[in-house]
Motif scaffolding. Structure first.
Motif, PDB file in Angstrom:
ATOM      1  N   ASP A 107       0.822  -1.223   0.000  1.00  0.00           N
ATOM      2  CA  ASP A 107       0.000   0.000   0.000  1.00  0.00           C
ATOM      3  C   ASP A 107       0.853   1.269   0.000  1.00  0.00           C
ATOM      4  OD1 ASP A 107      -2.574  -1.068  -0.087  1.00  0.00           O
ATOM      5  OD2 ASP A 107      -2.682  -1.297   2.090  1.00  0.00           O
ATOM      6  N   GLY A 108       1.824   1.327   0.915  1.00  0.00           N
ATOM      7  CA  GLY A 108       2.649   2.536   1.030  1.00  0.00           C
ATOM      8  C   GLY A 108       3.467   2.759  -0.225  1.00  0.00           C
ATOM      9  N   PHE A 111       1.326   4.204  -2.875  1.00  0.00           N
ATOM     10  CA  PHE A 111       1.104   5.652  -2.730  1.00  0.00           C
ATOM     11  C   PHE A 111       2.337   6.430  -3.187  1.00  0.00           C
ATOM     12  CE2 PHE A 111       1.388   9.571  -0.179  1.00  0.00           C
ATOM     13  CZ  PHE A 111       0.234  10.198  -0.639  1.00  0.00           C
ATOM     14  N   TYR A 112       3.494   5.996  -2.692  1.00  0.00           N
ATOM     15  CA  TYR A 112       4.744   6.676  -3.036  1.00  0.00           C
ATOM     16  C   TYR A 112       4.950   6.664  -4.562  1.00  0.00           C
ATOM     17  CZ  TYR A 112       9.700   7.441  -3.601  1.00  0.00           C
ATOM     18  OH  TYR A 112      10.911   7.931  -4.029  1.00  0.00           O
ATOM     19  N   SER A 139       0.912   2.495   6.596  1.00  0.00           N
ATOM     20  CA  SER A 139       1.722   2.083   5.457  1.00  0.00           C
ATOM     21  C   SER A 139       2.258   3.299   4.685  1.00  0.00           C
ATOM     22  CB  SER A 139       0.861   1.191   4.549  1.00  0.00           C
ATOM     23  OG  SER A 139       1.631   0.595   3.577  1.00  0.00           O
ATOM     24  N   VAL A 140       1.394   4.293   4.507  1.00  0.00           N
ATOM     25  CA  VAL A 140       1.788   5.497   3.755  1.00  0.00           C
ATOM     26  C   VAL A 140       2.861   6.293   4.517  1.00  0.00           C
ATOM     27  CG1 VAL A 140       0.905   7.787   3.104  1.00  0.00           C
ATOM     28  CG2 VAL A 140      -0.288   5.726   2.362  1.00  0.00           C
ATOM     29  N   THR A 141       2.665   6.483   5.818  1.00  0.00           N
ATOM     30  CA  THR A 141       3.634   7.322   6.551  1.00  0.00           C
ATOM     31  C   THR A 141       4.984   6.624   6.683  1.00  0.00           C
ATOM     32  OG1 THR A 141       2.662   6.568   8.637  1.00  0.00           O
ATOM     33  CG2 THR A 141       2.019   8.761   7.878  1.00  0.00           C
ATOM     34  N   SER A 143       6.293   4.519   4.556  1.00  0.00           N
ATOM     35  CA  SER A 143       6.925   4.649   3.236  1.00  0.00           C
ATOM     36  C   SER A 143       7.515   6.044   3.055  1.00  0.00           C
ATOM     37  CB  SER A 143       5.894   4.470   2.121  1.00  0.00           C
ATOM     38  OG  SER A 143       5.705   3.151   1.860  1.00  0.00           O
ATOM     39  N   ALA A 200      -6.308  10.110   5.114  1.00  0.00           N
ATOM     40  CA  ALA A 200      -6.226   8.644   5.166  1.00  0.00           C
ATOM     41  C   ALA A 200      -7.353   8.103   6.039  1.00  0.00           C
ATOM     42  CB  ALA A 200      -4.864   8.200   5.688  1.00  0.00           C
ATOM     43  N   LEU A 227      -6.808   9.383  -0.046  1.00  0.00           N
ATOM     44  CA  LEU A 227      -6.571   7.974  -0.399  1.00  0.00           C
ATOM     45  C   LEU A 227      -7.832   7.284  -0.911  1.00  0.00           C
ATOM     46  CD1 LEU A 227      -4.194   6.704   2.446  1.00  0.00           C
ATOM     47  CD2 LEU A 227      -3.679   8.045   0.403  1.00  0.00           C
ATOM     48  N   MET A 253      -2.719   5.050  -5.996  1.00  0.00           N
ATOM     49  CA  MET A 253      -2.257   4.134  -4.938  1.00  0.00           C
ATOM     50  C   MET A 253      -2.817   2.732  -5.168  1.00  0.00           C
ATOM     51  SD  MET A 253      -2.808   4.611  -0.867  1.00  0.00           S
ATOM     52  CE  MET A 253      -2.578   3.293   0.308  1.00  0.00           C
ATOM     53  N   GLN A 257      -0.321  -0.354  -5.965  1.00  0.00           N
ATOM     54  CA  GLN A 257      -0.215  -1.480  -5.025  1.00  0.00           C
ATOM     55  C   GLN A 257      -0.573  -2.774  -5.744  1.00  0.00           C
ATOM     56  OE1 GLN A 257      -2.775  -3.539  -3.601  1.00  0.00           O
ATOM     57  NE2 GLN A 257      -4.335  -2.506  -4.810  1.00  0.00           N
TER      58      GLN A 257
END
Ligand code: NAP
Length: 288
Positions: A107-108, A111-112, A139-141, A143, A200, A227, A253, A257
């Motif tokens: 997931d992260g 997004f990245y 997961s996002v933070t 990453s 999020a 998101l 995202m 993913q």
């Protein structure tokens, strides 16, 4: 699509799965690549996750995606979990490698990658504000922290989850400055000073919620992300765009993913543009 005795089956376990777009995205990729693979939804009743995970082995599936509500509970049922998935405490992709079940979290990375590839945004050194502290926020933070953002501020309804996420980010990337605020703190200036603002939470409109976004503080130097994914732009992104900010929703995202999961299962480069077209078509058909 051809189904025969050699078809490799992958899928998704979760509940509910009625609205999942993943079968459309992955089956389009398998078709395009000429792979004898197929992706099916496997709704799993609560309490039956251990049996479902045994079923991956027994049925010799290639792997599965994992979605709500099993992303965390699945960890102890696996043979191996990547360091990233371990640190965020959630798995969204399982690979069956011979008899071993390996858990990943894409997931992260999704997004990245959507920021890097779709809008060419460099996150290094940026100040991030995130609304929410659930699985997607984790997961996002993590990453973003590993990619070198300078600070992360969390605003979440429950303080316990904010504290938990603060600890996760600090352990993953000690050089990143992390803080959290309660929804009733005044964070208008933090919003004004942030480079990247991310929703999020499942909230697409904030009226009547304990969480608020001081939209008057949004400005043209910012990237504002939501998101959630839909054919229609959520109100937060409309407000941000009206103030000159760059905006990104959750479609990228979701796409990346899925592309990462495809690559984990098949070992091949994912046909990202084919998957993007399939995602958009599935959204249109579902009128989401
Ligand atoms: P989650 O683990 O259940 O976390 C939900 C978060 O939203 C928590 O921080 C929760 O706060 C907050 N929240 C929920 N309802 C709220 C309300 N009424 N008022 C204030 N805060 C509320 O869910 P998740 O997996 O992180 O997913 C969050 C969103 O991201 C979902 O909409 C999901 O569809 C989206 N998502 C998108 C992708 C993608 O590929 N684009 C991937 C994953 C998730 P508390 O901690 O206080 O409960």
């Amino acid at each position: 699509m051809r189904i025969d005795g050699d078809t490799r089956v992958v899928g998704i376990i979760g509940n509910p799965l009625g609205h999942t777009l993943s079968p459309a995205i992955h089956n389009a990729a398998f078709d395009y690549m000429g792979l004898n693979w197929c992706y099916v939804p496997f709704p799993v009743e609560e309490g039956r996750l251990p049996e479902a995970v045994q079923g991956i082995r027994a049925l010799r599936l290639g792997g599965v995606n994992v979605t709500m509500p099993f992303k965390t509970d699945v960890l102890p049922l696996l043979d191996e979990v990547t360091a990233f998935a371990q640190s965020v405490g959630a798995v969204n992709t399982i690979l069956m490698d011979k008899e071993r079940l390996i858990g990943y979290n894409t997931d992260g990375r999704g997004f990245y990658t959507s920021l890097a590839r779709d809008v060419g945004y460099e996150v290094k050194g940026r100040r991030v504000l995130i609304l929410g502290a659930g699985g997607a926020a984790r997961s996002v933070t993590v990453s973003l922290a590993l990619a070198g953002v300078s600070s992360i501020t969390i605003v979440n309804r429950s303080a316990d989850r904010s504290r938990e996420l603060t600890g996760i980010i600090e352990r993953s990337a000690p050089e990143v400055s992390v803080s959290w605020l309660a929804p009733d703190d005044n964070y208008d200036l933090v919003v004004a000073d942030s480079d990247v603002i991310i929703n999020a939470t499942p909230l697409t409109a904030f009226q009547g919620s304990v969480l608020r976004v001081p939209v008057a503080m949004l400005n043209r130097n910012q990237l504002v992300c939501d998101l959630n994914y839909s054919l229609y732009q959520p109100p937060l992104l409309q407000e941000a765009e009206a103030r000159g900010a760059q905006v990104v929703d959750g479609k990228g995202m979701l796409l990346y993913q899925a592309a990462a999961a495809f690559e984990i299962w098949t070992g091949l480069e994912a046909p990202v543009e084919v998957m993007r077209m399939a995602l958009l078509k599935a959204l249109e058909e579902a009128r989401i």
